[in-house]
Design an enzyme around this catalytic site. Structure first.
Site, short mmCIF file in Angstrom:
data_model
loop_
_atom_site.label_atom_id
_atom_site.label_comp_id
_atom_site.label_asym_id
_atom_site.label_seq_id
_atom_site.Cartn_x
_atom_site.Cartn_y
_atom_site.Cartn_z
N HIS A 1 0.79 -1.30 0.01
CA HIS A 1 0.08 0.00 -0.01
C HIS A 1 0.97 1.20 0.03
O HIS A 1 0.52 2.21 -0.49
CB HIS A 1 -0.99 0.08 1.08
CG HIS A 1 -2.21 -1.09 0.90
ND1 HIS A 1 -2.18 -2.38 1.50
CD2 HIS A 1 -3.05 -0.81 0.16
CE1 HIS A 1 -3.05 -2.83 1.01
NE2 HIS A 1 -3.86 -2.00 0.01
N ARG B 1 -10.80 3.80 -1.60
CA ARG B 1 -10.37 2.86 -0.42
C ARG B 1 -10.61 3.53 0.79
O ARG B 1 -9.78 4.41 1.46
CB ARG B 1 -8.79 2.80 -0.41
CG ARG B 1 -8.14 1.76 -1.75
CD ARG B 1 -6.80 1.84 -1.72
NE ARG B 1 -6.38 0.58 -2.56
CZ ARG B 1 -5.71 0.58 -3.72
NH1 ARG B 1 -5.51 1.87 -4.20
NH2 ARG B 1 -5.26 -0.26 -4.45
N ARG C 1 -15.54 1.04 -1.69
CA ARG C 1 -15.27 -0.09 -1.02
C ARG C 1 -15.42 0.10 0.72
O ARG C 1 -14.67 0.94 1.18
CB ARG C 1 -13.63 -0.54 -1.23
CG ARG C 1 -13.40 -1.71 -0.60
CD ARG C 1 -12.36 -2.42 -0.89
NE ARG C 1 -11.05 -1.26 -0.57
CZ ARG C 1 -9.58 -1.74 -0.70
NH1 ARG C 1 -9.46 -2.67 -1.39
NH2 ARG C 1 -8.58 -1.08 -0.10
N GLU D 1 -10.13 -11.31 -4.48
CA GLU D 1 -8.90 -11.22 -4.22
C GLU D 1 -8.29 -12.11 -3.41
O GLU D 1 -7.20 -11.98 -3.11
CB GLU D 1 -8.57 -9.79 -3.56
CG GLU D 1 -9.58 -9.44 -2.40
CD GLU D 1 -9.37 -8.15 -1.94
OE1 GLU D 1 -8.41 -7.32 -2.31
OE2 GLU D 1 -10.16 -7.44 -1.35
N ASN E 1 -3.89 -7.09 -6.74
CA ASN E 1 -2.75 -6.99 -5.75
C ASN E 1 -2.66 -8.02 -4.89
O ASN E 1 -1.74 -8.79 -4.30
CB ASN E 1 -2.61 -5.52 -4.98
CG ASN E 1 -2.93 -4.23 -5.93
OD1 ASN E 1 -2.39 -4.59 -7.05
ND2 ASN E 1 -3.21 -3.46 -5.60
N ASP E 2 -3.71 -8.13 -4.06
CA ASP E 2 -3.79 -9.20 -3.09
C ASP E 2 -3.87 -10.65 -3.88
O ASP E 2 -3.53 -11.53 -3.02
CB ASP E 2 -5.04 -8.93 -2.17
CG ASP E 2 -4.67 -8.20 -1.11
OD1 ASP E 2 -3.66 -8.27 -0.17
OD2 ASP E 2 -5.84 -7.47 -0.92
N ARG F 1 3.11 -9.08 -0.23
CA ARG F 1 3.25 -7.81 -1.17
C ARG F 1 4.00 -6.70 -0.64
O ARG F 1 4.54 -5.82 -1.27
CB ARG F 1 1.87 -7.41 -1.60
CG ARG F 1 0.97 -6.96 -0.47
CD ARG F 1 -0.59 -6.83 -0.91
NE ARG F 1 -0.75 -5.35 -1.38
CZ ARG F 1 -2.15 -4.95 -1.49
NH1 ARG F 1 -3.05 -5.64 -1.39
NH2 ARG F 1 -2.36 -3.82 -1.82
N CYS G 1 -9.10 -3.78 -10.31
CA CYS G 1 -8.93 -2.29 -9.77
C CYS G 1 -7.54 -2.72 -9.23
O CYS G 1 -6.96 -1.58 -8.40
CB CYS G 1 -9.91 -1.83 -8.52
SG CYS G 1 -10.09 -3.15 -7.48
C1 PEP Z 1 -6.12 -5.13 -4.63
O1 PEP Z 1 -5.87 -6.03 -3.81
O2 PEP Z 1 -5.71 -5.31 -5.62
C2 PEP Z 1 -6.73 -4.06 -4.17
C3 PEP Z 1 -7.11 -3.21 -5.25
O3 PEP Z 1 -6.93 -3.57 -2.89
P1 PEP Z 1 -5.95 -3.18 -2.01
O4 PEP Z 1 -4.73 -2.83 -2.85
O5 PEP Z 1 -6.23 -1.94 -1.42
O6 PEP Z 1 -5.68 -4.28 -1.06
MG MG Z 2 -6.91 -5.81 -1.81
#
Ligand code: PEP
Ligand code: MG
Length: 582
Positions: A196, A303, A339, A441, A464-465, A475, A512
């Site tokens: 993040h 977010r 979200r 995710e 991402n997750d 990550r 996303c």
């Molecule tokens: C993701 O996990 O891809 C996502 C968009 O949410 P975040 O990056 O806030 O975990």
């Molecule tokens: Mg996520």
């Protein structure tokens, strides 16, 4: 001395400026009294932390020895400071005599030493006060067990635009606080490229390099730095020739950006006439301006957890309502996907307030996002009511993070119904037809996507997750960052399966995660059938440019062939072809 460090390229562009070392707020430690029977334990805790840092220095020296003898000498100096009885012994006396905690004792002694060094006339000796602070910071970090918040004080009369922040670590809460500042760039020792912290760096639209390992130790305040955020390179004290070369490259990049801006009002449509919806990811209501400036057709991911961070209390329903309404009104009728809070893991809300004494040994797999919401129904209801109230002012969609189980979906939908009926009871208007969607995710959610398709109005894939959990790679850990591979065949299979299943049931799906904003992957995603992308505003125009040069009908069969491959080298080769064709 000029030298170069290599890290993870997380936010593109070039910055040239002066180093501004951020000190850890952990140096502002609490003063605690220790009961007499715990004093020996406290001394032992201090000794153990010293030992760990000593070992860390030894490992570092082993690693750096081959790179440069000067780095070795630098580590030797820090090891010497660490072993000096003034730092290694005096704090122990303080702990015993004053019955205080180790952190406080160490910082008291550090202040005395720093004052002594700063009083020297010799500039070399005066500079050593930095080294003392750096060594103490490392020990404090060991004592505290994790990096703390970073203080944001800058010196008087220094223009932030010329400063490059150098920190050991920055939490997402630290970076979000930077939105009110105008630093030229930032670099850190730790952090993965889809952490993040990295995501927020991109949203600041300033170059950033993470995972440099020892930058915070090797760099001094005011040294001249070049940050190449595209290549993940940091050059310290560059010679004039290199400096000139980078100044030139910087102005070329700026020129490219200006050219790209011409696409702002262009329609996001492929060569064969397929409309592609490009939306923005935001963290705070203030980001709406950047979303509009980037030409976003809506907010694909708000977010909301960031409005919970950097404060000592919880945002009330009214405060949240105001924040959501500001975004919806600011977007002037365009859709806004809100979200529910994804707190926990690296976006830790004062843990004592939400999670009591429960200790999470593996927070990314713990009580995070919807799991925390369902465990804290009051907090969840407050947010749901605030979002529903704001839905009267525009087109809001509700997005739920980290769902994996059917019963979680059912509990969530029941919670939404409860919030709706409480508002109806109070005659407060809201959008009765509000759509509720799920983030995909977790691999389990992608594989059993039917559970979601039958219950939800739309899906948004959080790559991402999804990548983190599919490949079992933290990550935010730079040590495993090279293993974080969006093109791993397992990741592609999950994406393809989710999209194809959603298409069959006519359920809209977007991506996303960060890969939606990577123009080198745009054609791959278009060929897989993706028609809605959400990304940081700064990336929208580059992706739009790629879309306008692509032909969906031609891409689809090529991508189908690419997806048959399991060999990473083959996949990359096919992707290169895909990007050079049409
Ligand atoms: C993701 O996990 O891809 C996502 C968009 O949410 P975040 O990056 O806030 O975990
Ligand atoms: Mg996520």
């Amino acid at each position: 001395m000029s030298f170069t460090l290599h890290g993870l390229a997380v936010s593109g562009g070039i910055a040239i400026g002066q180093a501004h070392l951020m000190s850890h707020a952990t140096l502002e430690v609490s003063h605690l009294f220790i009961s007499p029977r715990l004093v020996d334990k406290e001394v032992a805790r201090f000794e153990a932390a010293l030992l760990r840092v000593r070992e860390e220095f030894a490992t570092l020296k082993g690693r750096l020895q081959h790179t440069s003898a000067e780095f070795g000498a630098f580590i030797d100096l820090h090891s010497m400071i660490l072993s000096d009885p003034e730092l290694a012994e005096v704090p122990k006396q303080l702990i015993r005599e004053r019955r205080c905690n180790a952190e406080w004792a160490l910082v008291q002694q550090m202040e005395i030493l720093v004052a002594q060094f700063e009083s020297f006339d010799d500039p070399y000796l005066r500079e050593r006060s930095y080294d003392v602070r750096q060594v103490v910071e490392r020990v404090i970090k060991e004592l505290v067990g994790q990096p703390g918040r970073v203080s944001l004080r800058t010196g008087k009369g220094i223009r932030e635009e010329n400063l490059i922040v150098v920190a050991h670590d920055l939490s997402p809460a630290d970076v979000i606080a930077y939105k009110e500042h105008h630093f030229a760039a930032f670099v850190t020792d730790v952090g993965g490229s889809t952490s993040h912290t990295a995501i927020l760096a991109r949203s600041l639209r300033i170059p950033a390099v993470l995972g440099l390992h020892n930058a915070r130790q090797l760099i001094h305040d005011n040294e001249v730095l070049i940050v190449d955020g595209t290549r993940g390179v940091l050059i310290v004290n560059p010679d004039p020739r290199i400096l000139e070369e980078y100044r030139l490259r910087k102005s070329q990049i700026e020129l490219e950006r200006i050219k790209l801006r011409r696409l702002k009002t262009a329609k996001s449509v492929t060569l064969d006439g397929v409309d592609i919806d490009l939306q923005a990811n935001i963290e705070l209501p203030g980001d709406v301006a950047a979303a509009l400036d980037g030409g976003a057709e809506g907010i694909g991911l708000f977010r909301t957890e960031f409005i919970f961070l950097n404060r000592g209390d919880m945002p009330t329903e009214d405060e949240q309502f105001e924040a959501y309404r500001t975004v919806v009104k600011g977007m002037g009728g365009r859709p806004v996907t809100i979200r529910t809070f994804d707190l926990g893991s690296d976006k830790d809300l004062h843990p004592e307030k939400v999670q009591g004494e429960r200790l999470q040994s593996n927070p990314a797999l713990g009580l995070r996002a919807i799991r925390l919401s369902l465990a804290e129904p009051k907090m969840f209801q407050t947010q749901l009511r605030a979002i529903l109230r704001a839905s009267k002012y525009g087109k809001i969609k509700l997005l739920i993070p980290m769902l994996s189980q059917a019963h979680e979906i059912d509990q969530t939908l029941a919670a939404v119904e409860r919030a709706k009926s409480s508002l109806r009871g109070e005659r407060i208007p809201f959008d009765e037809t509000i759509q509720v969607g799920a983030m995909i995710e977790i691999p389990a959610a992608a594989l059993a996507v039917g559970l979601f398709l039958r219950r939800m109005h739309f899906l948004s894939i959080g790559t991402n997750d999804l990548i983190q959990y599919t490949l079992a790679i933290d990550r935010s850990d730079e040590e495993v960052a090279p293993l974080y591979d969006p093109l791993h065949p397992a990741v592609l299979m999950l994406l393809a399966h989710t999209m194809a299943s959603a298409e069959k049931m006519y359920i809209p799906v977007s991506i996303c995660g960060e890969l939606a904003g990577d123009p080198t992957l745009t054609r791959l995603l278009l060929g897989m059938g993706l028609r809605q992308f959400s990304m940081h505003p700064a990336q929208i125009l580059s992706v739009k440019q790629k879309i306008m040069q692509s032909n969906c009908a031609e891409l689809a069969p090529i991508v189908r062939r690419l997806l048959r491959h399991e060999e990473p080298a083959k996949i990359r080769e096919q992707l290169e072809k895909l990007n050079s064709c049409v």
